[in-house]
Structures are given as structure tokens and as C-alpha cells.
Design an enzyme around this catalytic site. Structure first.
Site, mmCIF file in Angstrom:
data_model
loop_
_atom_site.group_PDB
_atom_site.id
_atom_site.type_symbol
_atom_site.label_atom_id
_atom_site.label_comp_id
_atom_site.label_asym_id
_atom_site.label_seq_id
_atom_site.Cartn_x
_atom_site.Cartn_y
_atom_site.Cartn_z
ATOM 1 N N SER A 1 -18.515 79.788 -37.354
ATOM 2 C CA SER A 1 -17.426 78.948 -36.881
ATOM 3 C C SER A 1 -17.595 77.614 -37.497
ATOM 4 C CB SER A 1 -17.404 78.864 -35.270
ATOM 5 O OG SER A 1 -16.710 77.788 -34.944
ATOM 6 N N TYR B 1 -23.054 76.427 -28.019
ATOM 7 C CA TYR B 1 -22.440 77.612 -28.926
ATOM 8 C C TYR B 1 -22.298 76.981 -30.282
ATOM 9 C CZ TYR B 1 -18.100 79.503 -31.171
ATOM 10 O OH TYR B 1 -17.277 80.334 -32.043
#
Length: 249
Positions: free
Chosen positions: A140, A153
Site C-alpha cells: 500500500s 495496517y
């Protein structure tokens, strides 16, 4: 017509999500035999499998070492050795830093980092034996950009980039490449469950990007498909950001 991945077998994890299903479709259209790994989404997996040629669908919790071993063994028995691992499965837990507990932290890392380690560790011996393999992790851009309420995350995704580089270094002599594809803001159905005002979020996102449209799962799938080919054989240890230029903003 022959495709660039004819004769290859790919395992795609998180295959029933917006990104995973697009990746599975693209690899299959390029000639690969595809195994779909998911966690409990049997109906969606069955529908996806029915639309693809030469596919096997398997369900399991990839945080569990024995489940990973069983899933890889079943894939090998059904389709033969796995040449391409697309390690895509993950979760997006939003939680304020002040409300994060050690259990929340451990769960975020187990799903978004440790599961990727378990899969790669299980599959690379067979890749090494034949002298060819592709490991493609899905990271990401938040690993570089940061964002509130996503500490676990983001930490896991940053660790995944590091793991990918380490694998590139260790496995390169065996003919295996390892790269990370890091999506930016990609329009997927799951987005509707994690934001309160999707329209406002879209406006904010476009203001950050160079390319003035939302990303599509197919954009990510195209990057993965390229990295899986022989043409990408001299590319390893890289993070390819598919973000419309977000990270430049």
C-alpha cells in the site's frame, strides 16, 4: 492465442476481494492456471471459479501455519507446482491509536505480514528446485504516506515491503524474483464499509493525484501480470506504486 503466462500456475490469495478477483482474471486471461485462496467467502469464490478456465478454489485462514501448508499441498496436487505467488490477502482495520491494544496490533500484523511470510516460506523450495519463480506481494502507498487510525495496517505494509526486498536478495540466485505492488486509492466495493462519506473521500483523493480518476482493480492487475512474466525477469526487490501519482502530492 498463446499468452505470456501459458504453462504457469499462480496462487492468488484474497482472491474474492476487488483486487484479488481482478488479478485472478487477468492472470487467467494471460494463460496462467490459477488457484484462488480465500477465507470463508465460498459463494463469491465459486462464482469467480466458474468464470475462469483451469482453476481450483480453496478456503483457509492464512495466519495458521498448518492451514497454509495444507492449502499449498492441495494446490500442488490439483494443478502442479506453483510458479507465481500473488500474496494479496489482508485486512484494513481502522482504529484510533489510543484505542489500539496488543491484541489488535498482533492481529493486524498476523494478517497483513505474517501470513505473507508463511506462504512464501512454504512455496519457495519448489520454485528453487526448478530455478524459476515470481513472488508478488500487494502492499500500500500508505506504507510511505501514513494515515491516522491505521497504525497496525501501515506498519505491516511497511514490513511487507521489507520482507519483499529480503526475499529478492535471498532468492535471486535461484531464479526467483520478488516485488511489491503498492496500490493507491482503488475503487473497490469494500471501500463503502470503511468510509463515512465516499464522495468527499473521492474528492480529497483526486486532489492528491496526478491522474484525475479513481484507480481501478484492473490497474493493479496489469502491474501484477507484467511482474509475473519473463519480460520482468530482471526486475526484483522493487515496489511499484500504482497510485495515479498520489505519492507525489
Amino acid at each position: 492465442m498463446p499468452g505470456p503466462l501459458n504453462g504457469r500456475t499462480a496462487l492468488v490469495t484474497g482472491a474474492t476481494g476487488g483486487l484479488g478477483s481482478a488479478i485472478a482474471r487477468r492472470l487467467a486471461s494471460d494463460g496462467a492456471t490459477v488457484a484462488l485462496a480465500h477465507f470463508g467467502d465460498d459463494r463469491t469464490a465459486a462464482e469467480l471459479a466458474a468464470s475462469l478456465p483451469a482453476v481450483v478454489s480453496l478456503s483457509g485462514d492464512l495466519r495458521d501455519t498448518e492451514v497454509v501448508r495444507s492449502l499449498c499441498r492441495q494446490t500442488h496436487e490439483a494443478l502442479g507446482p506453483i510458479d507465481i505467488l500473488v500474496s494479496n490477502a489482508g485486512v484494513y482495520p481502522r482504529r484510533r491509536w489510543t484505542e489500539t491494544t496488543p491484541d489488535h496490533w498482533d492481529d493486524a500484523l498476523a494478517t497483513n505480514l505474517t501470513s505473507h511470510y508463511l506462504l512464501a516460506h512454504e512455496l519457495t523450495p519448489a520454485m528453487t528446485a526448478v530455478g524459476w519463480g515470481r513472488i508478488i506481494t500487494i502492499g500500500s502507498v500508505l506504507a510511505m504516506a501514513g494515515r491516522h487510525d491505521l497504525s497496525g495496517y501501515i506498519s505491516a505494509k511497511a514490513g511487507l515491503e521489507g520482507l519483499t526486498r529480503a526475499l529478492a536478495r535471498e532468492l535471486g540466485p535461484s531464479g526467483i524474483t520478488a516485488n511489491c505492488v503498492a496500490p493507491g486509492s482503488i475503487r473497490v466495493p469494500a471501500e463503502d464499509t470503511v468510509v463515512d462519506d465516499a464522495e468527499a473521500m473521492t474528492a480529497r483523493q483526486l486532489a492528491r493525484q496526478c491522474v484525475q480518476r479513481r484507480g481501478r482493480p484492473e490497474d493493479v492487475a496489469a502491474a501484477v501480470a507484467f511482474l509475473a512474466t519473463d519480460d520482468a525477469g530482471f526486475i526484483t526487490g522493487q515496489t511499484l506504486r500504482v497510485d495515479g501519482g498520489w505519492i507525489l502530492g
